[in-house]
Design a protein around this motif. Structure first.
Motif, short mmCIF file in Angstrom:
data_model
loop_
_atom_site.label_atom_id
_atom_site.label_comp_id
_atom_site.label_asym_id
_atom_site.label_seq_id
_atom_site.Cartn_x
_atom_site.Cartn_y
_atom_site.Cartn_z
N LYS A 247 0.13 6.96 7.57
CA LYS A 247 0.32 7.74 6.34
C LYS A 247 0.33 9.24 6.64
N GLU A 248 -0.55 9.67 7.53
CA GLU A 248 -0.58 11.09 7.92
C GLU A 248 0.73 11.49 8.57
N GLU B 43 1.17 4.06 -3.00
CA GLU B 43 0.81 5.46 -2.73
C GLU B 43 2.01 6.41 -2.79
N GLU C 79 -3.91 4.51 8.33
CA GLU C 79 -4.24 5.86 7.88
C GLU C 79 -3.46 6.90 8.69
N THR D 159 -3.39 3.35 13.46
CA THR D 159 -3.99 2.89 12.21
C THR D 159 -3.03 3.15 11.05
N GLU E 93 0.83 -1.20 0.00
CA GLU E 93 0.00 0.00 0.00
C GLU E 93 0.87 1.26 0.00
#
Length: 158
Positions: free
Chosen positions: A150-151, A28, A147, A145, A24
């Motif tokens: 990634k942040e 990305e 997510e 997480t 992933e």
């Protein structure tokens, strides 16, 4: 940017989990060069042979070539290899983003869970080694997480 992905890697479930996250991230962020130790057959093909020194030298070199480490903290305890890799990263000033997804961290303010801490054998939460977590937090962050990972990664991509 070189990223070292520190994670448990001996169970098939661990390998699949690691691969899914790395895939992933690679999709990305194609500009990232992510080293996933389980992909290094020279030291991690368990049908072949690599001794402790070969493994230590190969993985330490990759940690030292990295500008960032992503570390998986999940498991009954933090994987000993991951903890060692975090220690090397900390000693060399390499930031660490740690992913800790254990669901037992939820409900941290629930009064019955808090009260249960006073009963032997009723701890509703999971314990992480505070020394290892401290090393991460001193030069990085712990997130819960993918997510959030990634942040947090965005900060280092600038």
């Amino acid at each position: 940017m070189n990223i070292y992905f520190a994670a448990p890697l001996f169970a098939k479930s661990e390998q699949l989990y690691n691969q899914s996250i790395v895939s992933e991230l690679r999709t990305e962020y194609p500009q990232l060069n992510i080293y996933l130790p389980q992909e290094n057959a020279t030291i991690n093909d368990k049908n072949a042979y690599a001794n402790s020194e070969m493994i230590a030298l190969a993985d330490t070199q990759k940690v030292l070539e990295s500008q960032l480490m992503i570390a998986i903290l999940d498991g009954a305890v933090i994987d000993p290899g991951v903890a060692s890799e975090i220690g090397v990263a900390y000693a060399k000033g390499i930031p660490v983003l740690a992913l800790y997804t254990d669901t037992r961290q939820q409900g941290g303010r629930h009064p019955e869970k808090i009260n249960a801490l006073n009963e032997i054998g009723e701890n509703q939460f999971h314990y992480l080694n505070l020394y290892t977590v401290g090393l991460v937090k001193l030069n990085g962050a712990v997130v819960s997480t993918v997510e959030a990972l990634k942040e947090a990664l965005q900060k280092y991509l600038k």
